[in-house]
Design a protein around this motif. Structure first.
Motif, short mmCIF file in Angstrom:
data_model
loop_
_atom_site.label_atom_id
_atom_site.label_comp_id
_atom_site.label_asym_id
_atom_site.label_seq_id
_atom_site.Cartn_x
_atom_site.Cartn_y
_atom_site.Cartn_z
N HIS A 7 -6.48 2.12 9.56
CA HIS A 7 -5.17 2.45 8.98
C HIS A 7 -4.66 1.28 8.13
CE1 HIS A 7 -4.78 6.16 11.19
NE2 HIS A 7 -4.94 5.54 12.35
N VAL A 8 -4.86 0.07 8.61
CA VAL A 8 -4.42 -1.12 7.88
C VAL A 8 -5.17 -1.21 6.55
CG1 VAL A 8 -4.38 -3.64 7.91
CG2 VAL A 8 -3.77 -2.38 9.96
N ILE A 9 -6.48 -1.03 6.60
CA ILE A 9 -7.29 -1.10 5.38
C ILE A 9 -6.85 -0.02 4.38
CG2 ILE A 9 -9.63 -0.82 4.48
CD1 ILE A 9 -10.58 -2.03 7.19
N GLU A 10 -6.60 1.17 4.90
CA GLU A 10 -6.16 2.28 4.04
C GLU A 10 -4.83 1.97 3.37
OE1 GLU A 10 -4.85 6.40 5.61
OE2 GLU A 10 -7.03 6.37 5.63
N LEU A 11 -3.87 1.46 4.13
CA LEU A 11 -2.55 1.14 3.57
C LEU A 11 -2.64 0.00 2.55
CD1 LEU A 11 -0.36 1.42 6.79
CD2 LEU A 11 -0.40 3.00 4.85
N LEU A 12 -3.48 -0.99 2.84
CA LEU A 12 -3.65 -2.09 1.89
C LEU A 12 -4.35 -1.61 0.62
CD1 LEU A 12 -4.74 -4.96 4.30
CD2 LEU A 12 -2.59 -4.80 3.04
N PHE B 65 -4.35 1.38 -0.79
CA PHE B 65 -3.48 2.20 -1.63
C PHE B 65 -2.12 1.56 -1.86
CE2 PHE B 65 -6.46 5.38 0.14
CZ PHE B 65 -6.99 5.84 -1.06
N ARG B 66 -1.98 0.31 -1.47
CA ARG B 66 -0.75 -0.48 -1.69
C ARG B 66 0.50 0.28 -1.25
NH1 ARG B 66 -2.79 -4.70 -4.50
NH2 ARG B 66 -4.45 -4.32 -5.98
N GLN B 67 0.46 0.74 0.00
CA GLN B 67 1.59 1.49 0.56
C GLN B 67 2.44 0.60 1.44
OE1 GLN B 67 -0.47 4.81 2.36
NE2 GLN B 67 -0.10 6.04 0.55
N GLY B 68 2.96 -0.46 0.88
CA GLY B 68 3.83 -1.38 1.61
C GLY B 68 3.40 -2.81 1.37
N THR B 69 4.20 -3.72 1.89
CA THR B 69 3.87 -5.14 1.77
C THR B 69 2.82 -5.50 2.81
OG1 THR B 69 5.58 -5.83 3.32
CG2 THR B 69 6.23 -5.65 1.01
N VAL B 70 2.11 -6.56 2.58
CA VAL B 70 1.06 -6.99 3.51
C VAL B 70 1.68 -7.31 4.87
CG1 VAL B 70 -0.67 -8.77 3.97
CG2 VAL B 70 -0.44 -7.83 1.67
#
Length: 137
Positions: A22-27, A29-34
């Motif tokens: 999930h973390v890799i996916e969000l990073l 697709f740039r869906q939030g700050t790191v």
């Protein structure tokens, strides 16, 4: 016998394979700050670790795999409680009262509802102090 190394191996699997994607996916697709993504991942890991301990408790007390599976399915369907949304609701006092009632009933009923006799066993399948020769040693 469950050893620390088998526990740490299952914990590593839980972190990497089960939730880290999930973390890799969000990073990706740039869906939030790191920092926000990693804070969310730490929060999710924390409550899923507690939930894992709870489902293990259900299995050890009842001796059945059906209980943890149904509990996991129900929690996946319901999701994490939306407390922040409840705070904005016009009937927030009623909703929060039911949240509190649910927590109180959970702690009052956890042992009676997982009593091994209720599920056809005279004693729990495993105990923390297992005897030699039992299935848990």
């Amino acid at each position: 016998m469950v050893t620390f190394s088998s526990f740490s191996l299952s914990l590593c699997f839980h972190v990497t394979a089960a939730h880290f994607h999930h973390v890799i996916e969000l990073l990706w697709f740039r869906q939030g700050t790191v920092s926000g993504i990693f804070l969310s991942a730490v929060f999710q890991f924390s409550y899923t670790a507690v939930f894992g301990a709870y489902t293990a408790f259900i299995f050890i007390r009842t001796g059945h795999l059906v209980g943890p599976v149904l509990c996991h399915s129900f929690c996946n369907y319901m999701g994490f409680p939306a407390v922040s949304t409840a705070l904005d609701h016009p009937h927030r006092l009623t909703i929060l009262s039911f949240y509190v009632l649910g927590v109180v009933l959970f702690f009052l009923l956890i042992f009676p509802m997982t009593d091994p006799l209720f599920y056809g066993f005279p004693t729990p399948v495993c105990t923390l102090t297992s005897t030699p020769g039992s299935i848990c040693s």
